[in-house]
Structures are given as C-alpha cells and as structure tokens.
Design an enzyme around this catalytic site. Structure first.
Site, PDB file in Angstrom:
ATOM      1  N   CYS A  82       0.838  -1.201   0.000  1.00 35.64           N
ATOM      2  CA  CYS A  82       0.000   0.000   0.000  1.00 35.64           C
ATOM      3  C   CYS A  82       0.881   1.264   0.000  1.00 35.64           C
ATOM      4  CB  CYS A  82      -1.003  -0.054   1.143  1.00 35.64           C
ATOM      5  SG  CYS A  82      -2.409   1.023   0.854  1.00 35.64           S
ATOM      6  N   HIS A 185      -3.158  -5.155   1.553  1.00 37.36           N
ATOM      7  CA  HIS A 185      -2.503  -5.389   2.852  1.00 37.36           C
ATOM      8  C   HIS A 185      -2.410  -6.884   3.134  1.00 37.36           C
ATOM      9  CE1 HIS A 185      -2.388  -1.241   4.497  1.00 37.36           C
ATOM     10  NE2 HIS A 185      -3.331  -1.057   3.587  1.00 37.36           N
ATOM     11  N   GLU A 187      -0.690  -8.339   5.210  1.00 42.15           N
ATOM     12  CA  GLU A 187      -0.419  -8.601   6.641  1.00 42.15           C
ATOM     13  C   GLU A 187      -1.715  -8.697   7.434  1.00 42.15           C
ATOM     14  OE1 GLU A 187      -0.282  -5.824   5.147  1.00 42.15           O
ATOM     15  OE2 GLU A 187      -0.813  -4.133   6.438  1.00 42.15           O
TER      16      GLU A 187
END
Ligand code: GLN
Length: 205
Positions: A82, A185, A187
């Site tokens: 991002c 994202h 994560e």
C-alpha cells in the site's frame, strides 16, 4: 543463508505490528527499523501501509532515505504494501506537490486510486506464484497505472468494487527483481503466503 535471516519493518509510521507478527510466524527474525544502523543489520525490509507522504518525510528526517535507496540499488529484497508500494514507485500520480519517493520500482502508481466510494474493499485475487487466491484487503489503496518492461505483473483487480468501474483489470501486485509490491494489505487476515514469497527471496539473496 543458513541462519534465520533478519527482516526489518520500516517503523517510523504505518501498520508495523501486523508485519512483525506475520514475519515472525514464518521463522525469520523480524525487527523494527527506525535508524540507519538498524537497516544495516537487515537482510530484507518491509515498507508497510500508512501515509506515504508522512513516511517519506520521516525517512528524510531520520536519515534513512539515502541508506534505503542505496540498499535497494544493491539488491536488498524489499516488500512494499500500500503506502509502501507508493514509496517504492519511481513515479507518483496524485501525490502531494512535494512528495518524494524512495524509488527502485519502474512503475507509475496512482495514490488513492479507487475513489471515495471504494476507499476500502476486499476481494479474492489470483496472484502469480501462489496456488490459491489471496484475500486482498484494500484501504485507500494505490494502483499501478503503468509498469516498465522489467516489471512483472503478479495480480490485477478481478471484480469492480462499488462505484469504481474503472478498477477492473488494474495492476495491484508487481515484482521487479528483488522488489515486491502490493496495493493491498497482505499482513491483514492471517494469510502469510505473500510474506512467504518475500522471505523466499530474502533467503535466496
Ligand atoms: N493512501 C495512503 C497513502 O497515500 C496509503 C494507504 C495505506 O497505506 N493504507 O500513503
């Protein structure tokens, strides 16, 4: 590399903790990077999501900008997610007037590309190198508007998020040598496979 590699997460701003947790689950040493000495100890680096303008300014203030450029030019593997993708882009559309980037990735990214109605959305995406789709979470995400010849496209938007018809087919994951970047994202949500691709690259380097 036989011992576990050390992978840093740029930690001056952004969603650092989730990356540290995901990396930790993959058996590498994951550390916060705020100073040049900390970067020097890393075999690879994650540039997290956050606010790319702030992150770039802080990188300059804390003396990290030039060391980051040098390490990336030397081939240190780096994963940008991002805002991290924006920081790696050689060219930025819709940046602030004074926005600087670290660079290293021969792409033009458009900041906040998906528009107001689609500020945040999620979808499953096919990603080159992974067998099953990844669940991709987009939060005020950029897309890659143009990619140079050395850039490999790994994923594109597959279905239109609300009110962003223009989004289908947009490039949202790329790789150029040891630089990997995603608009979304990876994560978030407990799927470590994108980080796994990155850790593999660090172990090979
Ligand atoms: N829009 C942010 C920026 O321009 C990126 C958002 C994010 O990282 N979730 O930096």
């Amino acid at each position: 590399m036989t011992a576990a590699p050390t992978i840093g997460v740029f930690a001056l701003q952004g969603d650092v903790r989730e990356h540290l947790a995901t990396l930790g689950s993959l058996g590498v040493r994951a550390v916060r990077v705020r100073r040049p000495e900390e970067l020097a100890a890393c075999h690879g680096l994650v540039l997290p999501g956050g606010e790319s303008t702030t992150m770039a300014k802080l990188a300059v203030t804390f003396g990290l900008m030039e060391p980051l450029r040098a390490r990336i030019a030397e081939g240190m593997p780096v994963l940008g997610t991002c805002a991290g993708m924006i920081l790696l882009a050689d060219r930025i559309e819709a940046g602030t007037r004074d926005q600087v980037s670290i660079g290293g990735l021969d792409v033009t990214v458009r900041r906040n590309a998906f528009g107001r109605q689609a500020e945040s959305f999620e979808q499953d995406l096919d990603l080159a190198g992974l067998e099953d789709p990844v669940h991709a979470v987009f939060i005020r995400a950029p897309w890659v508007e143009q990619a140079g010849p050395a850039v490999e496209v790994l994923a594109r938007v597959q279905t239109a998020p609300d009110a962003s018809r223009d989004a289908v087919g947009r490039i949202v994951a790329v790789r150029q040598g040891s630089v990997l970047a995603t608009s979304f994202h990876p994560e978030v949500g407990g799927d470590g496979r994108v980080h796994g691709l990155f850790v593999d690259a660090v172990r090979r380097a």
